[in-house]
Design a protein around this motif. Structure first.
Motif, PDB file in Angstrom:
ATOM      1  N   ASP A 187       0.829  -1.209   0.000  1.00 18.69           N
ATOM      2  CA  ASP A 187       0.000   0.000   0.000  1.00 18.69           C
ATOM      3  C   ASP A 187       0.859   1.252   0.000  1.00 18.69           C
ATOM      4  N   GLU A 188       1.934   1.238   0.791  1.00 19.98           N
ATOM      5  CA  GLU A 188       2.841   2.381   0.830  1.00 19.98           C
ATOM      6  C   GLU A 188       3.632   2.499  -0.465  1.00 19.98           C
ATOM      7  N   MET A 189       4.013   1.353  -1.014  1.00 18.44           N
ATOM      8  CA  MET A 189       4.766   1.386  -2.270  1.00 18.44           C
ATOM      9  C   MET A 189       3.942   2.004  -3.388  1.00 18.44           C
ATOM     10  N   GLU A 190       2.648   1.744  -3.371  1.00 20.84           N
ATOM     11  CA  GLU A 190       1.774   2.228  -4.428  1.00 20.84           C
ATOM     12  C   GLU A 190       1.728   3.754  -4.497  1.00 20.84           C
ATOM     13  N   LYS A 191       2.139   4.404  -3.423  1.00 22.76           N
ATOM     14  CA  LYS A 191       2.159   5.867  -3.385  1.00 22.76           C
ATOM     15  C   LYS A 191       3.439   6.451  -3.985  1.00 22.76           C
ATOM     16  N   THR A 192       4.360   5.589  -4.402  1.00 24.39           N
ATOM     17  CA  THR A 192       5.657   6.044  -4.892  1.00 24.39           C
ATOM     18  C   THR A 192       5.849   5.654  -6.354  1.00 24.39           C
ATOM     19  N   ASP A 193       6.854   6.270  -6.976  1.00 32.63           N
ATOM     20  CA  ASP A 193       7.239   5.863  -8.322  1.00 32.63           C
ATOM     21  C   ASP A 193       8.732   6.090  -8.489  1.00 32.63           C
ATOM     22  N   TYR A 194       9.228   5.942  -9.723  1.00 30.48           N
ATOM     23  CA  TYR A 194      10.668   5.997  -9.961  1.00 30.48           C
ATOM     24  C   TYR A 194      11.289   7.312  -9.527  1.00 30.48           C
ATOM     25  N   ARG A 195      10.516   8.397  -9.554  1.00 29.63           N
ATOM     26  CA  ARG A 195      11.080   9.683  -9.145  1.00 29.63           C
ATOM     27  C   ARG A 195      11.459   9.676  -7.671  1.00 29.63           C
ATOM     28  N   ASP A 196      10.673   8.975  -6.860  1.00 29.23           N
ATOM     29  CA  ASP A 196      10.981   8.862  -5.435  1.00 29.23           C
ATOM     30  C   ASP A 196      12.220   8.002  -5.211  1.00 29.23           C
ATOM     31  N   TRP A 197      12.329   6.879  -5.938  1.00 31.09           N
ATOM     32  CA  TRP A 197      13.465   5.973  -5.763  1.00 31.09           C
ATOM     33  C   TRP A 197      14.747   6.609  -6.260  1.00 31.09           C
ATOM     34  N   VAL A 198      14.684   7.245  -7.429  1.00 29.86           N
ATOM     35  CA  VAL A 198      15.847   7.949  -7.959  1.00 29.86           C
ATOM     36  C   VAL A 198      16.250   9.094  -7.033  1.00 29.86           C
ATOM     37  N   GLY A 199      15.270   9.843  -6.548  1.00 29.74           N
ATOM     38  CA  GLY A 199      15.559  10.974  -5.673  1.00 29.74           C
ATOM     39  C   GLY A 199      16.230  10.560  -4.378  1.00 29.74           C
ATOM     40  N   ALA A 200      15.768   9.446  -3.789  1.00 24.23           N
ATOM     41  CA  ALA A 200      16.377   8.967  -2.547  1.00 24.23           C
ATOM     42  C   ALA A 200      17.816   8.538  -2.776  1.00 24.23           C
ATOM     43  N   ALA A 201      18.080   7.895  -3.903  1.00 21.56           N
ATOM     44  CA  ALA A 201      19.449   7.483  -4.222  1.00 21.56           C
ATOM     45  C   ALA A 201      20.345   8.699  -4.418  1.00 21.56           C
ATOM     46  N   GLU A 202      19.837   9.718  -5.103  1.00 29.88           N
ATOM     47  CA  GLU A 202      20.608  10.952  -5.306  1.00 29.88           C
ATOM     48  C   GLU A 202      20.915  11.634  -3.979  1.00 29.88           C
ATOM     49  N   ASP A 203      19.918  11.686  -3.100  1.00 31.94           N
ATOM     50  CA  ASP A 203      20.127  12.329  -1.795  1.00 31.94           C
ATOM     51  C   ASP A 203      21.204  11.599  -1.005  1.00 31.94           C
ATOM     52  N   ALA A 204      21.168  10.271  -1.031  1.00 33.20           N
ATOM     53  CA  ALA A 204      22.164   9.486  -0.295  1.00 33.20           C
ATOM     54  C   ALA A 204      23.554   9.695  -0.877  1.00 33.20           C
ATOM     55  N   LEU A 205      23.644   9.764  -2.202  1.00 31.21           N
ATOM     56  CA  LEU A 205      24.936  10.005  -2.843  1.00 31.21           C
ATOM     57  C   LEU A 205      25.497  11.362  -2.443  1.00 31.21           C
ATOM     58  N   ARG A 206      24.672  12.387  -2.473  1.00 28.74           N
ATOM     59  CA  ARG A 206      25.138  13.723  -2.122  1.00 28.74           C
ATOM     60  C   ARG A 206      25.560  13.793  -0.651  1.00 28.74           C
TER      61      ARG A 206
END
Length: 253
Positions: free
Chosen positions: A61-80
């Motif tokens: 249910d929580e996953m359904e609220k997300t998409d690739y922009r959220d996953w990509v964004g989280a990876a970018e934030d962690a990298l920075r």
């Protein structure tokens, strides 16, 4: 605060010399990457960050609220975050995490010293995902894809069902990242299981053909299926990635 499933919590180990970002796969959790993170820290002394991507490690249910922009964004934030700490930064990821690893290298190569995608999806598919994308009356949920593991008795902590909308989103992301592979120039260790029932092994060949890294290596796994970081080759993977990072650090000294 996010209420993670037990074993799906983000993790971090403080070390020195290098920082390694480890990214889990689609519908999976940090459970699939924890051993690798622990070994890179224990055996090589590196700092390691293992985020749990948005919508993962909680519920479909929580996953359904997300998409690739959220996953990509989280990876970018962690990298920075890691890059701001000063040590050389490396990224490794499994499956979709490998896809995100390639995307980070293509877009933020100036922040990276090397990458090691594992069984990464990068534009080569067997048609299953395309059917989900193209079928008009596909149900809102389909069976999960977790636990493709050769070792007996080992289970991946992953969702038993997947929101169809999220499958469509990851299909779009892998196609987009597959089209910018030529922008990857940092040292790259491509790790791929010869027998993988989730991501077609030919993705490894495509990555090797398309990237422009001078230092690019392909490592085949003979005793693991898709979730190789939990499978028979997990110690071998940790050793190879650690040695890959060590070698790059040594050349930079």
């Amino acid at each position: 605060m996010t209420a993670y499933l037990k074993g799906a919590e983000p993790f971090e180990f403080t070390g020195s010399r290098a920082s390694v970002l480890v990214l889990h796969g689609f519908t999976g959790t940090t459970q699939s990457m924890r051993y690798l993170g622990e070994e890179l820290h224990r055996r090589f002394g590196f700092s390691v960050l293992g985020p749990c991507l948005p919508g993962h490690g909680t519920s479909p249910d929580e996953m359904e609220k997300t998409d690739y922009r959220d996953w990509v964004g989280a990876a970018e934030d962690a990298l920075r975050d890691l890059a701001s700490r000063g040590d050389p930064v490396f990224v490794t990821g499994l499956s979709m995490g490998g896809m995100l690893t390639l995307g980070l290298a293509a877009q933020f190569g100036d922040l990276l010293s090397g990458i090691a995608p594992i069984n990464a999806i990068a534009g080569v598919n067997d048609g299953g995902l395309a059917e989900v994308v193209m079928t008009r009356n596909m149900p809102e949920r389909v069976p999960g894809i977790g636990s493709d593991i050769k070792a007996a008795g080992v289970e991946e902590l992953a969702y038993a069902e997947v929101p169809t909308a999220c499958l469509r989103s990851v299909y779009l992301a892998q196609a987009a990242i597959g089209d910018i592979l030529h922008k990857v120039v940092c040292p790259t260790l491509v790790i791929q299981s010869r027998e993988d029932h989730v991501v077609h092994p030919d993705n490894a060949y495509r990555i090797m053909r398309k990237i422009n890294a001078v230092d690019r290596r392909l490592l085949w796994l003979e005793e693991s299926y898709h979730v190789a970081t939990l499978d028979n080759d997990k110690a071998f993977i940790a050793q190879q990635i650690g040695a890959f990072v060590d070698g790059i650090l040594a050349r930079a000294e």
